[in-house]
Design a protein around this motif. Structure first.
Motif, short mmCIF file in Angstrom:
data_model
loop_
_atom_site.label_atom_id
_atom_site.label_comp_id
_atom_site.label_asym_id
_atom_site.label_seq_id
_atom_site.Cartn_x
_atom_site.Cartn_y
_atom_site.Cartn_z
N SER A 100 0.76 -1.27 0.10
CA SER A 100 0.09 -0.01 0.12
C SER A 100 0.94 1.33 -0.13
O SER A 100 1.67 1.39 0.89
CB SER A 100 -0.86 -0.10 1.41
N THR A 101 0.79 2.37 -0.80
CA THR A 101 1.26 3.40 -0.83
C THR A 101 1.09 4.18 0.15
O THR A 101 2.06 4.69 0.78
CB THR A 101 1.08 3.93 -2.27
N ALA A 111 3.23 2.54 2.94
CA ALA A 111 4.67 2.85 2.66
C ALA A 111 5.10 4.35 3.21
O ALA A 111 5.98 4.54 3.77
CB ALA A 111 4.96 2.53 1.35
N LEU A 112 4.12 5.18 2.94
CA LEU A 112 4.44 6.69 2.92
C LEU A 112 4.28 6.83 4.67
O LEU A 112 5.19 7.70 5.19
CB LEU A 112 3.57 7.61 2.41
N ALA A 145 -2.26 10.50 -2.05
CA ALA A 145 -2.29 8.99 -2.21
C ALA A 145 -3.90 8.59 -1.66
O ALA A 145 -4.34 7.94 -2.55
CB ALA A 145 -1.14 8.30 -1.17
N ASN A 164 -6.07 6.84 -4.74
CA ASN A 164 -6.65 5.61 -4.38
C ASN A 164 -8.08 5.52 -4.35
O ASN A 164 -8.83 4.74 -5.12
CB ASN A 164 -6.24 5.14 -3.07
#
Length: 95
Positions: A6-7, A10-11, A32, A36
């Motif tokens: 998952s972006t 991760a962020l 994001a 999404n």
């Protein structure tokens, strides 16, 4: 430990690890989440490209709700600003 499928996750992990500044995280994480949400709705509702001028009002309303704004016009403005902000960060961080 910062890698995720998952972006958003991760962020979040990059920010918690200090690899991403708080100011960058404050721009990138909401961006994001917005992208999404919009992408998922469009994937579920359309077979082809999204054409705002041909989109049903109900779809525009749903997209605006996902973007947490009152109407589609404000969603377009919010999305435009979000894309400008992320492009600016890309230039600052990557290029």
């Amino acid at each position: 430990q910062v890698l995720h499928q998952s972006t958003v996750d991760a962020l979040l992990s990059l920010a918690e690890a200090g690899c991403l500044s708080r100011s960058h995280a404050d721009v990138l994480i909401p961006a994001a989440r917005l992208l999404n949400a919009l992408t998922q709705i469009l994937r579920l509702c359309l077979d082809g490209p999204f054409l705002p001028e041909k989109a049903p009002d109900g779809l525009k309303t749903l997209l605006a709700r996902a973007g947490e704004v009152p109407d589609f016009e404000r969603l377009e403005a919010s999305l435009r600003q979000t894309l400008e902000d992320t492009a600016r960060l890309f230039e600052e961080v990557v290029v």
